[in-house]
Design a protein around this motif. Structure first.
Motif, PDB file in Angstrom:
ATOM      1  N   GLU A 227       0.830  -1.209   0.000  1.00  0.00           N
ATOM      2  CA  GLU A 227       0.000   0.000   0.000  1.00  0.00           C
ATOM      3  C   GLU A 227       0.866   1.260   0.000  1.00  0.00           C
ATOM      4  O   GLU A 227       0.578   2.224  -0.725  1.00  0.00           O
ATOM      5  CB  GLU A 227      -0.934  -0.025   1.221  1.00  0.00           C
ATOM      6  N   VAL A 243      -8.412  -0.200  -4.362  1.00  0.00           N
ATOM      7  CA  VAL A 243      -9.016  -0.757  -3.153  1.00  0.00           C
ATOM      8  C   VAL A 243     -10.506  -1.012  -3.323  1.00  0.00           C
ATOM      9  O   VAL A 243     -11.111  -1.713  -2.503  1.00  0.00           O
ATOM     10  CB  VAL A 243      -8.753   0.149  -1.926  1.00  0.00           C
ATOM     11  N   GLY A 410      -5.319   0.225   2.890  1.00  0.00           N
ATOM     12  CA  GLY A 410      -6.050  -0.338   1.758  1.00  0.00           C
ATOM     13  C   GLY A 410      -6.712  -1.665   2.044  1.00  0.00           C
ATOM     14  O   GLY A 410      -7.850  -1.912   1.616  1.00  0.00           O
ATOM     15  N   SER A 411      -6.014  -2.548   2.771  1.00  0.00           N
ATOM     16  CA  SER A 411      -6.596  -3.858   3.037  1.00  0.00           C
ATOM     17  C   SER A 411      -7.835  -3.740   3.919  1.00  0.00           C
ATOM     18  O   SER A 411      -8.745  -4.559   3.835  1.00  0.00           O
ATOM     19  CB  SER A 411      -5.563  -4.789   3.686  1.00  0.00           C
ATOM     20  N   MET A 414     -10.861  -3.042   1.688  1.00  0.00           N
ATOM     21  CA  MET A 414     -11.285  -4.121   0.789  1.00  0.00           C
ATOM     22  C   MET A 414     -12.241  -5.065   1.513  1.00  0.00           C
ATOM     23  O   MET A 414     -12.284  -5.075   2.741  1.00  0.00           O
ATOM     24  CB  MET A 414     -10.056  -4.904   0.314  1.00  0.00           C
ATOM     25  N   GLY A 419      -8.993  -8.277   1.799  1.00  0.00           N
ATOM     26  CA  GLY A 419      -8.067  -7.521   2.636  1.00  0.00           C
ATOM     27  C   GLY A 419      -7.574  -8.274   3.848  1.00  0.00           C
ATOM     28  O   GLY A 419      -6.447  -8.061   4.309  1.00  0.00           O
TER      29      GLY A 419
END
Length: 451
Positions: A227, A243, A410-411, A414, A419
């Protein structure tokens, strides 16, 4: 089961009310670090006879710290505050809102969950003026304003969530003594970082300690790397599309970011213990190589919480320090991006007290009171930075205040199966020798399967 959970929260709220006449941690007017004029303004807000229920993620030590802040709002306005939390607060807030018994204020660190609540009409808009205020008063303010904006039940976007208490990721930890002894200087760009890596290798050392181990969550530290790299190689709009799966994991921009990390993590010259140690080393143990004699590595990429796992007695600013994972000098148009996380505050049951509480959080004092206790950083530019409990926290606050772009982890944005699933396992496969392209294809296949 739903009734039991609801009853449990109700009992917890009653048992954990903020004391009506609590002893304030910092006596109003005495400590010059605080904006005491804010407290005087609060005393003009009459909320006597009203109750404000707040449900949040803060438990343990953080709950003690936030209660110390809430006491000022209660003391000044006369409102009765009931704060509660739960080990399963994400599930509990969904149960409470859908059952029609929500708290006045909900505090959550998951934008995806907030969007779900907004889309079901379970949140009260805070108003465009508050969104504009965030954009004007926070570092990378437009980023934070966008983070608090969601689509409601009618599909219309409104500002629903005020950011309060942030976390900084993308920090590089190192030993100043080791750097000084070896003649190394803190790199200010990715290009300088690459030169430093090669210098360390030429001197017989290892640039990095990396550990991805985390039990059932093994792999997550690598997602933070990817990320960070995405934000330093691509425009923030590309990150946003990634994302949300508007561009796939197999897009060249994403594969390139994964590959940049792979070239570090799978190079035996780059990493303490070699590539085979990366997935096998627990993330809590991985920074310890910074402190051995001689050092097993010179740098460690991790968020602001990692000093909790440094050897006992390690003094920040002396034995260990940090710098922001730097941007590319060759990409000045990307500015200084920062990746992080944080909590957002929403109104889930509208009231005069709830509206006044949101206004309280827009005061520097509401931030400074927690800053002075520790475990808190904020992008709010108007706070007195001298209120921070440590130099390390002050510098992290300055990183947030000076950022040109902020993006949430970002994860965490998701879907959970990606993520907190395929992305994690994909990173383990990557350090195990699978190509960036194949790893990206596997993750995208998992994302396609949940459409």
């Amino acid at each position: 089961m739903k009734k039991v959970l609801l009853l449990g929260v109700a009992v917890a709220a009653l048992a954990l009310s903020v004391p009506a006449q609590a002893e304030l941690k910092f006596k109003p007017g005495e400590d010059p670090r605080f904006h005491w004029a804010n407290y005087d303004d609060l005393k003009k807000v009459d909320l006597k006879g009203e109750t404000l229920s707040i449900f949040g993620p803060w438990r343990g030590e953080d709950e003690t710290l936030v209660r110390n802040v809430l006491e000022y709002f209660q003391e000044a306005t006369g409102v009765e505050i009931k704060y509660s939390s739960s080990e399963n607060y994400e599930q509990q807030i969904v149960i409470d809102t859908q059952a029609g018994s929500p708290p006045n204020i909900a505090v959550l660190p998951q934008p995806g969950l907030i969007q779900d609540l907004a889309s079901k009409g379970l949140l009260t808009p805070l108003g465009d003026a508050t969104g504009k205020w965030v954009a004007e008063n926070y570092g990378a303010g437009q980023s934070w304003a966008a983070l608090g904006t969601y689509k409601g039940k009618d599909g219309k976007s409104d500002f629903y969530a005020l950011p309060y208490k942030a976390d900084v990721k993308g920090l590089i930890w190192y030993s100043p003594d080791n750097f000084k002894e070896a003649g190394y200087t803190v790199p200010k760009s990715q290009e300088e970082l690459a030169t430093l890596e090669q210098k360390i290798i030429a001197d017989g050392g290892k640039p990095w300690c990396i550990g991805l181990g985390s039990g059932g969550a093994t792999g997550w530290p690598a997602t933070d790397w990817v990320e960070d790299i995405m934000l330093r190689t691509q425009a923030p709009e590309v990150y946003d599309k990634w994302v949300t799966n508007q561009i796939p994991f197999t897009d060249p921009a994403v594969v390139n970011a994964i590959d940049i990390f792979a070239k570090i993590a799978t190079d035996d010259k780059m990493v303490d213990g070699g590539a085979k140690a990366v997935a096998a080393t627990d993330f809590r143990d991985s920074p310890k190589g910074l402190f051995t004699v001689p050092p097993k590595c010179y740098m460690h990429h991790q968020a602001s919480f990692i000093p909790s796992f440094f050897p006992e007695g390690t003094k920040l600013g002396q034995d260990a320090d940090f710098f922001l994972y730097p941007p590319y000098a060759s990409k000045p148009e990307l500015g200084t991006p920062v990746e992080g996380a944080g909590t957002l505050v929403m109104i889930t049951k509208d009231s005069k007290a709830a509206r006044a509480f949101i206004e309280f959080l827009k005061m520097p004092l509401a931030h400074e009171l927690w800053m002075a206790q520790g475990s808190f950083v904020t992008p709010f530019k108007a706070v007195n930075k001298d209120a921070y409990a440590s130099d390390a926290l002050k510098r992290q606050g300055e990183i947030l205040a000076n950022a040109t772009t902020f993006r949430f982890d970002g994860s965490d944005l998701m879907p959970g199966k990606i993520g907190a699933g395929a992305f994690w396992t994909g990173m383990v496969d990557l350090v195990g020798g699978k190509s960036a392209q194949d790893v990206a294809a596997d993750i995208q296949k998992a994302w396609d399967a949940i459409k």
